[in-house]
Design an enzyme around this catalytic site. Sequence first.
Site, PDB file in Angstrom:
ATOM      1  N   ASP A 164     -22.541 -46.950  34.897  1.00 51.56           N
ATOM      2  CA  ASP A 164     -22.134 -47.405  36.226  1.00 51.56           C
ATOM      3  C   ASP A 164     -21.522 -46.236  36.968  1.00 51.56           C
ATOM      4  O   ASP A 164     -20.920 -45.340  36.351  1.00 51.56           O
ATOM      5  CB  ASP A 164     -21.127 -48.554  36.123  1.00 51.56           C
ATOM      6  CG  ASP A 164     -21.017 -49.358  37.404  1.00 51.56           C
ATOM      7  OD1 ASP A 164     -21.688 -50.407  37.518  1.00 51.56           O
ATOM      8  OD2 ASP A 164     -20.274 -48.931  38.314  1.00 51.56           O
ATOM      9  N   ASP A 180     -24.029 -41.523  38.810  1.00 49.40           N
ATOM     10  CA  ASP A 180     -24.601 -41.838  40.110  1.00 49.40           C
ATOM     11  C   ASP A 180     -26.116 -41.798  39.945  1.00 49.40           C
ATOM     12  O   ASP A 180     -26.701 -40.730  39.724  1.00 49.40           O
ATOM     13  CB  ASP A 180     -24.146 -40.802  41.138  1.00 49.40           C
ATOM     14  CG  ASP A 180     -24.634 -41.104  42.550  1.00 49.40           C
ATOM     15  OD1 ASP A 180     -25.620 -41.868  42.699  1.00 49.40           O
ATOM     16  OD2 ASP A 180     -24.054 -40.568  43.515  1.00 49.40           O
ATOM     17  N   VAL A 181     -26.768 -42.949  40.035  1.00 47.73           N
ATOM     18  CA  VAL A 181     -28.198 -43.031  39.725  1.00 47.73           C
ATOM     19  C   VAL A 181     -29.054 -42.234  40.707  1.00 47.73           C
ATOM     20  O   VAL A 181     -30.241 -41.983  40.433  1.00 47.73           O
ATOM     21  CB  VAL A 181     -28.681 -44.504  39.686  1.00 47.73           C
ATOM     22  CG1 VAL A 181     -27.950 -45.282  38.607  1.00 47.73           C
ATOM     23  CG2 VAL A 181     -28.554 -45.173  41.056  1.00 47.73           C
ATOM     24  N   TYR A 209     -33.283 -53.079  52.158  1.00 50.44           N
ATOM     25  CA  TYR A 209     -33.248 -53.682  50.826  1.00 50.44           C
ATOM     26  C   TYR A 209     -34.622 -54.201  50.418  1.00 50.44           C
ATOM     27  O   TYR A 209     -35.095 -53.956  49.298  1.00 50.44           O
ATOM     28  CB  TYR A 209     -32.221 -54.819  50.826  1.00 50.44           C
ATOM     29  CG  TYR A 209     -31.994 -55.459  49.483  1.00 50.44           C
ATOM     30  CD1 TYR A 209     -31.120 -54.893  48.554  1.00 50.44           C
ATOM     31  CD2 TYR A 209     -32.629 -56.643  49.132  1.00 50.44           C
ATOM     32  CE1 TYR A 209     -30.892 -55.477  47.326  1.00 50.44           C
ATOM     33  CE2 TYR A 209     -32.419 -57.237  47.902  1.00 50.44           C
ATOM     34  CZ  TYR A 209     -31.543 -56.655  47.000  1.00 50.44           C
ATOM     35  OH  TYR A 209     -31.334 -57.240  45.781  1.00 50.44           O
ATOM     36  N   LYS A 230     -36.956 -52.960  47.207  1.00 49.60           N
ATOM     37  CA  LYS A 230     -37.356 -53.837  46.111  1.00 49.60           C
ATOM     38  C   LYS A 230     -38.877 -53.991  46.032  1.00 49.60           C
ATOM     39  O   LYS A 230     -39.443 -54.115  44.933  1.00 49.60           O
ATOM     40  CB  LYS A 230     -36.674 -55.197  46.248  1.00 49.60           C
ATOM     41  CG  LYS A 230     -35.156 -55.132  46.091  1.00 49.60           C
ATOM     42  CD  LYS A 230     -34.729 -54.557  44.742  1.00 49.60           C
ATOM     43  CE  LYS A 230     -33.237 -54.623  44.528  1.00 49.60           C
ATOM     44  NZ  LYS A 230     -32.820 -54.124  43.199  1.00 49.60           N
ATOM     45  N   THR A 255     -23.105 -63.132  42.215  1.00 48.21           N
ATOM     46  CA  THR A 255     -22.470 -61.873  41.849  1.00 48.21           C
ATOM     47  C   THR A 255     -21.349 -61.597  42.849  1.00 48.21           C
ATOM     48  O   THR A 255     -21.291 -62.225  43.914  1.00 48.21           O
ATOM     49  CB  THR A 255     -23.482 -60.724  41.887  1.00 48.21           C
ATOM     50  OG1 THR A 255     -23.980 -60.593  43.236  1.00 48.21           O
ATOM     51  CG2 THR A 255     -24.640 -60.986  40.936  1.00 48.21           C
ATOM     52  N   ASN A 266     -30.934 -51.646  36.708  1.00 46.02           N
ATOM     53  CA  ASN A 266     -30.359 -52.740  37.483  1.00 46.02           C
ATOM     54  C   ASN A 266     -29.571 -52.276  38.707  1.00 46.02           C
ATOM     55  O   ASN A 266     -29.406 -53.036  39.654  1.00 46.02           O
ATOM     56  CB  ASN A 266     -29.444 -53.566  36.573  1.00 46.02           C
ATOM     57  CG  ASN A 266     -28.519 -54.484  37.344  1.00 46.02           C
ATOM     58  OD1 ASN A 266     -28.927 -55.528  37.850  1.00 46.02           O
ATOM     59  ND2 ASN A 266     -27.248 -54.083  37.461  1.00 46.02           N
TER      60      ASN A 266
END
Length: 261
Positions: free
Chosen positions: A44, A70-71, A164, A168, A199, A97
Amino acid sequence: MIRDIRGIFSLAGRAAVVTGAGQGLGRGIAEGLAQFGADVAVVDIDGENAARVADSIEGAGGRAISLPCDVRDQAQVRATVGAVVEAFGKIDTLVANAGIGDRSKAEDMRIEQWERVIDVNLRGVWLFDQEVGRHIIDRGGGGSIVNIASVAGLVGLTTGNANYSASKGGVMALTRDLAVEWAPHGIRVNAVAPAQIKTPLVLDLMESKPETEAYFLSRLPLGRLADVEDIVGPVIFLASDAAAWTTGHVLVVDGGNLAAF
């Protein structure tokens, strides 16, 4: 008579990486993988949150490590994957994810909003998929990658999610392409596409804009938002031998949303 398949959901002896695992859906997935026997790397951007989740898994009898990452940063992704391999000896499973949202009407959306969401949600998935894929190809033996997509990539929305939705949709296209390209290496690549999940991000949105909940529920025939556990089960399925002949698939888990759209 078929062979004894009662253990096909077991992940014992496998090493998994979950990104965005410091809270919400990622945390649930990390804990679920551990409950089915996997060693889990909790990744994370918030290292403290990741450490708390790893501690929780270990407190329940599992094996886990935590890693801040940090992805969006390729060097960090490579270092993180290397650290997991050093700790566990291998990686069998990746659940990509990590994701964010940043809503705005399309005509008002700033380029910074667009780029930030695309960078985390699509670039971040690609970087982890690529690095884990390289590792699995090099060591042989196959593995499973599960990318977290969204129904937002399948239908048009009215909620200011152009960035977004585009990210996706890209995740789903990437999933299918990698599934075909890496099938000869025994790497299965699938995606889960949820509708709205309870969430922290969604709950905060509904608190700030109470009318949002009614909008969500009007599109969910099952009459409720998903609990985290509703999504964890499908991820476990795709990660396990229960899905040994499933690849390139986008598993929609949406309370009937698309059926009624």
